[in-house]
Design an enzyme around this catalytic site. Structure first.
Site, PDB file in Angstrom:
ATOM      1  N   ARG A 123       0.825  -1.200   0.000  1.00 18.82           N
ATOM      2  CA  ARG A 123       0.000   0.000   0.000  1.00 18.82           C
ATOM      3  C   ARG A 123       0.862   1.255   0.000  1.00 18.82           C
ATOM      4  O   ARG A 123       0.544   2.245  -0.665  1.00 18.82           O
ATOM      5  CB  ARG A 123      -0.927   0.012   1.231  1.00 18.82           C
ATOM      6  CG  ARG A 123      -1.838   1.239   1.286  1.00 18.82           C
ATOM      7  CD  ARG A 123      -2.840   1.154   2.417  1.00 18.82           C
ATOM      8  NE  ARG A 123      -2.199   1.180   3.721  1.00 18.82           N
ATOM      9  CZ  ARG A 123      -2.870   1.286   4.878  1.00 18.82           C
ATOM     10  NH1 ARG A 123      -4.187   1.356   4.864  1.00 18.82           N
ATOM     11  NH2 ARG A 123      -2.224   1.311   6.027  1.00 18.82           N
ATOM     12  N   ASP A 183     -20.474   5.125   0.832  1.00 21.09           N
ATOM     13  CA  ASP A 183     -20.634   4.101   1.874  1.00 21.09           C
ATOM     14  C   ASP A 183     -21.941   4.328   2.633  1.00 21.09           C
ATOM     15  O   ASP A 183     -22.667   3.375   2.944  1.00 21.09           O
ATOM     16  CB  ASP A 183     -19.469   4.152   2.872  1.00 21.09           C
ATOM     17  CG  ASP A 183     -18.114   4.058   2.209  1.00 21.09           C
ATOM     18  OD1 ASP A 183     -17.410   3.070   2.445  1.00 21.09           O
ATOM     19  OD2 ASP A 183     -17.757   4.982   1.452  1.00 21.09           O
ATOM     20  N   ARG A 186     -24.875   3.192   0.608  1.00 23.80           N
ATOM     21  CA  ARG A 186     -25.018   1.734   0.702  1.00 23.80           C
ATOM     22  C   ARG A 186     -25.635   1.340   2.046  1.00 23.80           C
ATOM     23  O   ARG A 186     -26.485   0.447   2.120  1.00 23.80           O
ATOM     24  CB  ARG A 186     -23.652   1.059   0.551  1.00 23.80           C
ATOM     25  CG  ARG A 186     -23.027   1.191  -0.832  1.00 23.80           C
ATOM     26  CD  ARG A 186     -21.728   0.387  -0.914  1.00 23.80           C
ATOM     27  NE  ARG A 186     -21.135   0.478  -2.232  1.00 23.80           N
ATOM     28  CZ  ARG A 186     -19.937   1.000  -2.506  1.00 23.80           C
ATOM     29  NH1 ARG A 186     -19.209   1.483  -1.504  1.00 23.80           N
ATOM     30  NH2 ARG A 186     -19.464   1.038  -3.729  1.00 23.80           N
ATOM     31  N   HIS A 210     -12.571   5.849   4.526  1.00 27.95           N
ATOM     32  CA  HIS A 210     -13.259   5.140   3.448  1.00 27.95           C
ATOM     33  C   HIS A 210     -12.505   3.836   3.243  1.00 27.95           C
ATOM     34  O   HIS A 210     -11.622   3.719   2.418  1.00 27.95           O
ATOM     35  CB  HIS A 210     -13.245   5.981   2.167  1.00 27.95           C
ATOM     36  CG  HIS A 210     -13.768   5.254   0.965  1.00 27.95           C
ATOM     37  ND1 HIS A 210     -15.033   4.735   0.907  1.00 27.95           N
ATOM     38  CD2 HIS A 210     -13.183   4.945  -0.222  1.00 27.95           C
ATOM     39  CE1 HIS A 210     -15.220   4.148  -0.267  1.00 27.95           C
ATOM     40  NE2 HIS A 210     -14.100   4.260  -0.968  1.00 27.95           N
TER      41      HIS A 210
END
Length: 350
Positions: A123, A183, A186, A210
Site C-alpha cells: 500500500r 458508503d 449503501r 473510506h
C-alpha cells in the site's frame, strides 16, 4: 485537442449564420461582460470519471464540463460521444484537452486520476506512486483555478485528499474527499431494504476512513424522525450486535463485490459525486459525510488527518462539521480510524 466547431458555423468556410438566424429585439443591450456560468472539470476519463461527468451532465448541474486526461484519443472520443447526445440533454458546453489550461476558471475540480495497485504491491508503494502523480496534477489545477474547490475521488481517498490539500495550498474548506458519502448510501440502502421502505427516508452515516476502519453510527440512525435503536428498546424488540456488524461489513465489502462481478464500480460513485457537486455549486447547505480535515473534532488531536465526518456543504466548500452525538464506543472507533490514517500520512513525508 481540437474543439468541435461552434454550432453557429456551417460548411468548410465556417459561415456564421447566427447573426442572420437570430435578430435582436429593438432597444436590446449587449450581453453582460460578467459570466455567471458554472464550470466543472473532471480529471481522468476512466470508468469513474466518465460516470461522474455523465451524471453531472444529465442532471444539469453545470453550464460547462471540461474533461482532462493523458490519453488524447480516448479523451476526444468521450467528448464527442457526450456532445452527440446534445439533443437529448440540457445545454452544456463540453470541452476536452490533455492540457490543464482547459480547466481555467473552474468552480469545482474533480480528480479521479490515480495509479492502480499492482498485484503484490504494498500500500505504501502505491501511495508513493500516487503522490508522484498528484505532484504533477494538483499544482497546475490549483494554478489554473485558484478560487476553485478541489474534490478528490481517487483512492485511497482520505490520504490523497490530504496530499491534495498540501500540494494545492488551498484552505482546508476548499479541499474535500468523496469519502464515505457512497458508503453511507449503501448503508441507507441496506437498512431500507431490511425495513422495506425508501432509502431517502433513512438518516444514517458511515464516518471515518473510506475503508476497513470506517465507523457505522448506529446510535444516530433514524427513520422518519424515529431513532431506530431507541425505538427497538422501547418496544422491547431484541436485536443482536452481530446483526448490526454484519450490515456494516456488507457496506465495507460492497465495492469489492461490485468489482468482482463487473470489474469496476462506476454508476453509484457517479451519482454520489454528482450529489456533492450539486450541494456545492447550488449552495444547498446540505449535510454529507465527506473527507475533511478532522483535527479538533470528536477528540481527534495530534496530526492533520482527513477522514469523513457529516459536513455541511455550500458554495465555499465545507461550511462546518455537524455536531452528531456519538457513543463512547463510536468516538473511540473514530479516533482509531483517524490514527490509522495519520500513520499512513506520516509515511509519505509531506
Amino acid at each position: 485537442m481540437h474543439k468541435t466547431p461552434s454550432s453557429s458555423t456551417l460548411g468548410p468556410e465556417g459561415l456564421d449564420i447566427a447573426q442572420a438566424f437570430f435578430k435582436p429585439i429593438q432597444g436590446a443591450s449587449p450581453p453582460p461582460l460578467i459570466s455567471r456560468n458554472t464550470k466543472i472539470s473532471v480529471v481522468g476519463v476512466g470508468n469513474v470519471g466518465m460516470a461522474i461527468a455523465q451524471t453531472i451532465l444529465t442532471q444539469a448541474i453545470a453550464d460547462e464540463i471540461a474533461i482532462v486526461d493523458v490519453n488524447a484519443d480516448k479523451l476526444r472520443g468521450e467528448m464527442l460521444d457526450l456532445q452527440h447526445a446534445a439533443a437529448f440533454l440540457p445545454r452544456t458546453k463540453i470541452t476536452a484537452s490533455v492540457d490543464y489550461s482547459n480547466t481555467v476558471g473552474s468552480d469545482l475540480v474533480i480528480v479521479t486520476a490515480g495509479a492502480r495497485q499492482i498485484p503484490g504491491e504494498s500500500r505504501l508503494n502505491l501511495l508513493q506512486r500516487n503522490l508522484a502523480l498528484f505532484s504533477k496534477v494538483i499544482p497546475p489545477l490549483a494554478e489554473k483555478s485558484p478560487e476553485s474547490i478541489l474534490m478528490i475521488v481517487s483512492n485511497p481517498v482520505d490520504v490523497l485528499t490530504y496530499v491534495a490539500w498540501k500540494l494545492s495550498g488551498f484552505p482546508s474548506n476548499r479541499v474535500i474527499g468523496s469519502g464515505t458519502n457512497l458508503d453511507s448510501s449503501r448503508f441507507r440502502f441496506l437498512i431500507a431494504d431490511h425495513l422495506d421502505l425508501n432509502a431517502q427516508d433513512v438518516q444514517a452515516y458511515i464516518v471515518g476512513e473510506h475503508g476497513d476502519s470506517s465507523v457505522a453510527l448506529w446510535s444516530s440512525i433514524s427513520v422518519g424522525g424515529v431513532p431506530i435503536l431507541s425505538f427497538l428498546e422501547r418496544q422491547q424488540i431484541a436485536y443482536e450486535k452481530h446483526t448490526l456488524e454484519k450490515i456494516h461489513k456488507e457496506v465495507v465489502d460492497g465495492a469489492y463485490e461490485v468489482i468482482r462481478l463487473k470489474g469496476y464500480t462506476s454508476w453509484a460513485i457517479g451519482y454520489s459525486v454528482a450529489s456533492l457537486a450539486r450541494a456545492i455549486l447550488r449552495d444547498q447547505r446540505s449535510i454529507h459525510p465527506v473527507s475533511v480535515l478532522a483535527k479538533g473534532f470528536y477528540g481527534i488531536e495530534g496530526g492533520e488527518p482527513f477522514l469523513s465526518l457529516p459536513a455541511q456543504l455550500g458554495r465555499s466548500g465545507v461550511l462546518g462539521v455537524t455536531n452528531v452525538h456519538l457513543t463512547d464506543e463510536e468516538a473511540n472507533k473514530l479516533r482509531e480510524s483517524a490514527k490509522t490514517i495519520m500513520e499512513v500520512q506520516a509515511e509519505l513525508g509531506i
